[in-house]
Design an enzyme around this catalytic site. Sequence first.
Site, PDB file in Angstrom:
ATOM      1  N   SER A  94      12.673   6.061   8.857  1.00 31.11           N
ATOM      2  CA  SER A  94      12.984   4.874   9.636  1.00 31.11           C
ATOM      3  C   SER A  94      14.430   4.462   9.434  1.00 31.11           C
ATOM      4  O   SER A  94      15.023   4.732   8.386  1.00 31.11           O
ATOM      5  CB  SER A  94      12.072   3.712   9.218  1.00 31.11           C
ATOM      6  OG  SER A  94      12.432   2.533   9.899  1.00 31.11           O
ATOM      7  N   HIS A  95      14.953   3.773  10.423  1.00 28.23           N
ATOM      8  CA  HIS A  95      16.289   3.192  10.298  1.00 28.23           C
ATOM      9  C   HIS A  95      16.304   2.072   9.260  1.00 28.23           C
ATOM     10  O   HIS A  95      17.347   1.738   8.726  1.00 28.23           O
ATOM     11  CB  HIS A  95      16.742   2.631  11.645  1.00 28.23           C
ATOM     12  CG  HIS A  95      17.123   3.673  12.624  1.00 28.23           C
ATOM     13  ND1 HIS A  95      16.202   4.455  13.275  1.00 28.23           N
ATOM     14  CD2 HIS A  95      18.347   4.078  13.046  1.00 28.23           C
ATOM     15  CE1 HIS A  95      16.834   5.289  14.074  1.00 28.23           C
ATOM     16  NE2 HIS A  95      18.122   5.093  13.953  1.00 28.23           N
ATOM     17  N   SER A  96      15.157   1.501   9.007  1.00 29.30           N
ATOM     18  CA  SER A  96      15.050   0.348   8.117  1.00 29.30           C
ATOM     19  C   SER A  96      14.312   0.704   6.835  1.00 29.30           C
ATOM     20  O   SER A  96      13.144   1.110   6.888  1.00 29.30           O
ATOM     21  CB  SER A  96      14.282  -0.769   8.843  1.00 29.30           C
ATOM     22  OG  SER A  96      13.888  -1.779   7.945  1.00 29.30           O
ATOM     23  N   LEU A 118      12.714   6.451  15.661  1.00 33.59           N
ATOM     24  CA  LEU A 118      13.359   6.598  16.967  1.00 33.59           C
ATOM     25  C   LEU A 118      14.791   7.105  16.823  1.00 33.59           C
ATOM     26  O   LEU A 118      15.353   7.123  15.739  1.00 33.59           O
ATOM     27  CB  LEU A 118      13.356   5.265  17.732  1.00 33.59           C
ATOM     28  CG  LEU A 118      13.919   4.057  16.990  1.00 33.59           C
ATOM     29  CD1 LEU A 118      15.357   3.786  17.367  1.00 33.59           C
ATOM     30  CD2 LEU A 118      13.078   2.844  17.294  1.00 33.59           C
ATOM     31  N   SER A 124      18.265   8.293  16.223  1.00 36.13           N
ATOM     32  CA  SER A 124      18.944   9.154  15.254  1.00 36.13           C
ATOM     33  C   SER A 124      18.039   9.597  14.113  1.00 36.13           C
ATOM     34  O   SER A 124      18.310  10.608  13.469  1.00 36.13           O
ATOM     35  CB  SER A 124      20.193   8.469  14.701  1.00 36.13           C
ATOM     36  OG  SER A 124      19.856   7.337  13.926  1.00 36.13           O
TER      37      SER A 124
END
Length: 130
Positions: free
Chosen positions: A11-13, A71, A73
């Site tokens: 995840s980005h986070s 999602l 990148s």
Amino acid sequence: MTELVGIVLVSHSPELAAGLRSLLGQIGSAAVPVAVAGGTDDSRIGTSYARIAAAVKDADRGAGVLVLPDLGSSVLTARAVLEDHPREGVVIADAPFVEGAVAAAVTAAAGADLTAVLTAATEARHVSKL
């Protein structure tokens, strides 16, 4: 005991990945090896090649690893890691992040093989909420 398929949450986070891992443990899938690769190397929003590579190694107990990116990148970076470091039994899922992870973890906890875990994750996109 038979080894279970591992899951990598990309995840980005960092908080989103950690929270989803916590949810998976709470729904009865604590035996499933779940590793997270959330955020950049300095814990900002984004993705980290090194974190993904380390998470794949961490989740691999010999039964295969399902990589589930959120999602953008994270998908591109996960694909780059898997292309640069090909490992038999490691696949990336084109599945919804939360629903796919839950379906994959429940299926893996039941002792299913990697193909079944991947199928469960990808089919989660068709489950209606209402």
